[in-house]
Write an enzyme that holds these catalytic residues in place. Structure first.
Site, PDB file in Angstrom:
ATOM      1  N   ASP A  80       0.812  -1.219   0.000  1.00  0.00           N
ATOM      2  CA  ASP A  80       0.000   0.000   0.000  1.00  0.00           C
ATOM      3  C   ASP A  80       0.848   1.274   0.000  1.00  0.00           C
ATOM      4  O   ASP A  80       0.419   2.310   0.494  1.00  0.00           O
ATOM      5  CB  ASP A  80      -0.946   0.035   1.219  1.00  0.00           C
ATOM      6  CG  ASP A  80      -1.767  -1.239   1.322  1.00  0.00           C
ATOM      7  OD1 ASP A  80      -2.184  -1.734   0.265  1.00  0.00           O
ATOM      8  OD2 ASP A  80      -1.966  -1.731   2.446  1.00  0.00           O
ATOM      9  N   GLU A  81       2.050   1.210  -0.551  1.00  0.00           N
ATOM     10  CA  GLU A  81       2.909   2.395  -0.579  1.00  0.00           C
ATOM     11  C   GLU A  81       2.443   3.394  -1.630  1.00  0.00           C
ATOM     12  O   GLU A  81       2.785   4.576  -1.552  1.00  0.00           O
ATOM     13  CB  GLU A  81       4.369   2.006  -0.897  1.00  0.00           C
ATOM     14  CG  GLU A  81       5.048   1.145   0.143  1.00  0.00           C
ATOM     15  CD  GLU A  81       4.874  -0.329  -0.179  1.00  0.00           C
ATOM     16  OE1 GLU A  81       4.119  -0.648  -1.111  1.00  0.00           O
ATOM     17  OE2 GLU A  81       5.492  -1.157   0.509  1.00  0.00           O
ATOM     18  N   LYS A 103       2.581   2.192  -5.075  1.00  0.00           N
ATOM     19  CA  LYS A 103       3.369   1.769  -6.242  1.00  0.00           C
ATOM     20  C   LYS A 103       2.593   1.967  -7.534  1.00  0.00           C
ATOM     21  O   LYS A 103       3.162   2.293  -8.560  1.00  0.00           O
ATOM     22  CB  LYS A 103       3.723   0.271  -6.137  1.00  0.00           C
ATOM     23  CG  LYS A 103       4.607  -0.083  -4.983  1.00  0.00           C
ATOM     24  CD  LYS A 103       4.752  -1.588  -4.836  1.00  0.00           C
ATOM     25  CE  LYS A 103       3.491  -2.296  -4.408  1.00  0.00           C
ATOM     26  NZ  LYS A 103       2.970  -2.008  -3.088  1.00  0.00           N
ATOM     27  N   GLY A 153      -3.863  -4.342  -4.668  1.00  0.00           N
ATOM     28  CA  GLY A 153      -4.836  -3.376  -5.171  1.00  0.00           C
ATOM     29  C   GLY A 153      -4.072  -2.128  -5.552  1.00  0.00           C
ATOM     30  O   GLY A 153      -3.661  -1.358  -4.685  1.00  0.00           O
ATOM     31  N   HIS A 154      -3.827  -1.949  -6.839  1.00  0.00           N
ATOM     32  CA  HIS A 154      -3.042  -0.795  -7.282  1.00  0.00           C
ATOM     33  C   HIS A 154      -3.983   0.304  -7.775  1.00  0.00           C
ATOM     34  O   HIS A 154      -4.661   0.138  -8.782  1.00  0.00           O
ATOM     35  CB  HIS A 154      -2.039  -1.223  -8.357  1.00  0.00           C
ATOM     36  CG  HIS A 154      -0.960  -2.097  -7.801  1.00  0.00           C
ATOM     37  ND1 HIS A 154      -0.011  -2.708  -8.565  1.00  0.00           N
ATOM     38  CD2 HIS A 154      -0.692  -2.457  -6.521  1.00  0.00           C
ATOM     39  CE1 HIS A 154       0.803  -3.403  -7.774  1.00  0.00           C
ATOM     40  NE2 HIS A 154       0.389  -3.258  -6.538  1.00  0.00           N
ATOM     41  N   THR A 155      -4.005   1.396  -7.023  1.00  0.00           N
ATOM     42  CA  THR A 155      -4.949   2.474  -7.313  1.00  0.00           C
ATOM     43  C   THR A 155      -4.279   3.568  -8.120  1.00  0.00           C
ATOM     44  O   THR A 155      -3.174   4.006  -7.792  1.00  0.00           O
ATOM     45  CB  THR A 155      -5.464   3.073  -5.977  1.00  0.00           C
ATOM     46  OG1 THR A 155      -5.934   2.002  -5.173  1.00  0.00           O
ATOM     47  CG2 THR A 155      -6.581   4.073  -6.212  1.00  0.00           C
ATOM     48  N   GLN A 203       2.553  -5.762  -3.126  1.00  0.00           N
ATOM     49  CA  GLN A 203       2.885  -5.808  -1.697  1.00  0.00           C
ATOM     50  C   GLN A 203       4.194  -5.023  -1.430  1.00  0.00           C
ATOM     51  O   GLN A 203       4.468  -4.084  -2.156  1.00  0.00           O
ATOM     52  CB  GLN A 203       2.982  -7.255  -1.177  1.00  0.00           C
ATOM     53  CG  GLN A 203       1.637  -7.967  -1.106  1.00  0.00           C
ATOM     54  CD  GLN A 203       1.197  -8.601  -2.414  1.00  0.00           C
ATOM     55  OE1 GLN A 203       1.979  -9.210  -3.112  1.00  0.00           O
ATOM     56  NE2 GLN A 203      -0.069  -8.446  -2.765  1.00  0.00           N
ATOM     57  N   ARG A 251     -10.342  -2.963   4.391  1.00  0.00           N
ATOM     58  CA  ARG A 251      -9.989  -2.928   5.816  1.00  0.00           C
ATOM     59  C   ARG A 251      -9.247  -1.633   6.152  1.00  0.00           C
ATOM     60  O   ARG A 251      -8.425  -1.166   5.355  1.00  0.00           O
ATOM     61  CB  ARG A 251      -9.052  -4.091   6.161  1.00  0.00           C
ATOM     62  CG  ARG A 251      -9.699  -5.444   6.110  1.00  0.00           C
ATOM     63  CD  ARG A 251      -8.721  -6.528   6.491  1.00  0.00           C
ATOM     64  NE  ARG A 251      -7.628  -6.659   5.531  1.00  0.00           N
ATOM     65  CZ  ARG A 251      -6.618  -7.505   5.670  1.00  0.00           C
ATOM     66  NH1 ARG A 251      -6.533  -8.272   6.733  1.00  0.00           N
ATOM     67  NH2 ARG A 251      -5.674  -7.595   4.747  1.00  0.00           N
ATOM     68  N   PRO A 252      -9.483  -1.068   7.374  1.00  0.00           N
ATOM     69  CA  PRO A 252      -8.707   0.115   7.762  1.00  0.00           C
ATOM     70  C   PRO A 252      -7.250  -0.281   7.988  1.00  0.00           C
ATOM     71  O   PRO A 252      -6.969  -1.366   8.499  1.00  0.00           O
ATOM     72  CB  PRO A 252      -9.351   0.555   9.090  1.00  0.00           C
ATOM     73  CG  PRO A 252     -10.185  -0.575   9.550  1.00  0.00           C
ATOM     74  CD  PRO A 252     -10.465  -1.473   8.381  1.00  0.00           C
TER      75      PRO A 252
HETATM   76  P1  IMP Z   1      -2.136 -12.700   1.853  1.00  0.00           P
HETATM   77  O1  IMP Z   1      -1.184 -12.111   0.894  1.00  0.00           O
HETATM   78  O2  IMP Z   1      -3.574 -12.501   1.492  1.00  0.00           O
HETATM   79  O3  IMP Z   1      -1.807 -14.132   2.189  1.00  0.00           O
HETATM   80  O4  IMP Z   1      -1.975 -11.908   3.253  1.00  0.00           O
HETATM   81  C1  IMP Z   1      -0.789 -12.004   4.045  1.00  0.00           C
HETATM   82  C2  IMP Z   1      -0.452 -10.654   4.667  1.00  0.00           C
HETATM   83  O5  IMP Z   1      -0.098  -9.742   3.640  1.00  0.00           O
HETATM   84  C3  IMP Z   1      -1.612 -10.010   5.421  1.00  0.00           C
HETATM   85  O6  IMP Z   1      -1.075  -9.296   6.513  1.00  0.00           O
HETATM   86  C4  IMP Z   1      -2.205  -9.045   4.402  1.00  0.00           C
HETATM   87  O7  IMP Z   1      -2.860  -7.978   5.012  1.00  0.00           O
HETATM   88  C5  IMP Z   1      -0.926  -8.584   3.711  1.00  0.00           C
HETATM   89  N1  IMP Z   1      -1.142  -8.135   2.335  1.00  0.00           N
HETATM   90  C6  IMP Z   1      -1.317  -8.902   1.243  1.00  0.00           C
HETATM   91  N2  IMP Z   1      -1.446  -8.152   0.145  1.00  0.00           N
HETATM   92  C7  IMP Z   1      -1.337  -6.880   0.545  1.00  0.00           C
HETATM   93  C8  IMP Z   1      -1.346  -5.642  -0.151  1.00  0.00           C
HETATM   94  O8  IMP Z   1      -1.462  -5.551  -1.378  1.00  0.00           O
HETATM   95  N3  IMP Z   1      -1.187  -4.536   0.629  1.00  0.00           N
HETATM   96  C9  IMP Z   1      -1.010  -4.603   1.977  1.00  0.00           C
HETATM   97  N4  IMP Z   1      -0.975  -5.729   2.649  1.00  0.00           N
HETATM   98  C10 IMP Z   1      -1.134  -6.867   1.951  1.00  0.00           C
END
Ligand code: IMP
Length: 408
Positions: free
Chosen positions: A13-14, A16, A41-43, A226, A305-306
């Site tokens: 969520d930086e 990117k 989720g790339h906005t 991520q 999610r917040p």
């Molecule tokens: P998963 O990738 O759904 O298995 O989640 C594992 C961890 O990575 C959890 O803490 C998620 O909240 C976090 N996570 C996965 N994808 C993202 C993302 O795109 N942004 C922020 N956190 C993420």
């Protein structure tokens, strides 16, 4: 050498997506997603403020003239894939291909993720971990399996689903709790034939194509999802995702060598956010976190999610810079910090106060201090930054990207 890699250096969520989008607009010929799946989720906002979110598709699909590839390190949920190409109007045979070697996220993976990991680790419940588990166990069904032999693949998918449901029943789950998953699965099966045909239309027909593009001197942009704090090969394990958002992850997935990566661009937010479990040493608890969350709209683009908010953690960023050989940093959401009364950053295990940031400009004392601290603690002096959320609101360290676009 024409390859750039964009990586998040925090916990995802930086921002990117908008950095990739800017390079798509001004530089890239090819964009490659190399890890993760629909958990991302790339906005991106265009100049008019219209919002677009990509999950499994590379951000480049928003620009028709750019070639997009989903490389084999990504896990693909075919239902989400079909939905996203339809939502974003990405026509088959135009500018998107998916590697035949991408593992599929099966309905069973989503159920296991929901039942076993969503609460425990705060996962997105998109089936990411279980899909990668099967991949490393060499039990995956790949995109090419679905496309080449959809019937046989469906038999395997059904068998895995029924084994799981049987086990759940043996473990004492009632038919009532199992029924919704049966219903969802049946619905999925009725759409399977159509989905597998759609997938076939996007299949990459030359798995070595990136080397060809590289030889032709195309500008190749590798789009990370991520961030390094979520790297499965990090000390944060098990509070991580199941892929490697790193240079290593990019190389494994794309088949490019480290010598073919020209520049690693690390993206950091001017503060930090995190969802899911795990330590958060720079977390803010004095009320300023609420301002960051509200002004920065810190809600997950995938799950809603917040996000928890904290100060920019330069210990973490320095570590990520070293591990990935980052050449260039891009600091985003800098404008959000102008709403903060007592801006701070975190380094060597504690918080340090900055002067108030009034303006996103290197002439502003607070902002200049922030950039100075980033430079001092990471050793990177090539720093770009955004000035607002819209397309174009980005100050690149140099203008060379603007001049470098390869003409078709
Ligand atoms: P998963 O990738 O759904 O298995 O989640 C594992 C961890 O990575 C959890 O803490 C998620 O909240 C976090 N996570 C996965 N994808 C993202 C993302 O795109 N942004 C922020 N956190 C993420």
């Amino acid at each position: 050498m024409p390859t750039k890699l964009v990586l998040g250096l925090q916990h995802g969520d930086e921002g990117k997506g908008r950095v990739v989008d800017d390079l798509v607009q001004n530089w890239a010929d090819v964009v490659v997603r190399f890890q993760g799946g629909g958990n991302a989720g790339h906005t991106v906002y265009d100049r008019r403020g219209n919002k677009f979110v990509t999950h499994i598709l590379p951000v480049g699909v928003l620009s028709k003239e750019v070639i997009n590839i989903i490389a084999r390190g990504c896990v693909v949920d075919i239902e989400e894939f079909c939905q996203e190409v339809s939502d974003l109007n990405v026509k088959a045979g135009s500018n998107l291909s998916v590697s035949g070697f991408c593992p599929i996220i099966e309905p069973t993976h989503r159920i296991i993720d929901r039942l076993k990991y969503q609460k425990k680790l705060g996962t997105t419940a998109k089936g990411i971990g279980p899909a990668y588990s099967d991949f490393y166990a060499r039990d995956s069904i790949l995109v090419k399996d679905i496309v080449d032999d959809p019937e046989q693949s469906l038999i395997k998918i059904q068998s895995k689903f029924f084994s799981l449901q049987e086990k759940r029943a043996q473990d004492g789950e009632s038919l009532e709790t199992l029924r919704p998953d049966f219903d969802l699965f049946n619905e999925w099966v009725t759409k399977y034939k159509e989905m597998s045909e759609i997938l076939g239309l996007y299949r990459l027909n030359n798995e070595n194509v990136l080397q060809d593009y590289y030889k032709k001197n195309y500008n190749i942009l590798l789009e990370g999802a991520q961030g390094s704090g979520l790297n499965v090969f990090s000390d944060n394990y098990p509070d991580v995702t199941s892929s490697a958002p790193s240079v290593g992850g990019a190389l494994n997935s794309t088949g490019l060598s480290h010598k073919q990566i020209d520049e690693v661009i690390g993206v950091i937010k001017s503060y930090k956010t995190k969802v899911g479990s795990g330590a958060f040493p720079s977390i803010i608890t004095d009320g300023q976190e609420k301002v960051l969350a509200e002004v920065g709209q810190e809600f997950g683009a995938t799950t809603g999610r917040p996000r928890q908010c904290g100060w920019l953690d330069l210990d973490e960023v320095k570590h990520a810079v070293q591990q990935n050989g980052v050449d260039h940093l891009c600091v985003v959401k800098t404008d959000v910090m102008t709403h903060i009364e007592r801006p701070s950053f975190f380094v060597h295990g504690r918080n340090y106060l900055l002067s108030k940031i009034n303006l996103v400009s290197s002439f502003d004392t607070g902002f200049a201090e922030l950039l100075k601290q980033i430079e001092m603690h990471t050793g990177i002096n090539k720093i770009s930054y955004t000035t607002g959320p819209k397309r174009g609101e980005i100050v690149w360290y140099s203008n060379k990207y603007q001049d470098n676009k390869l003409k078709e």
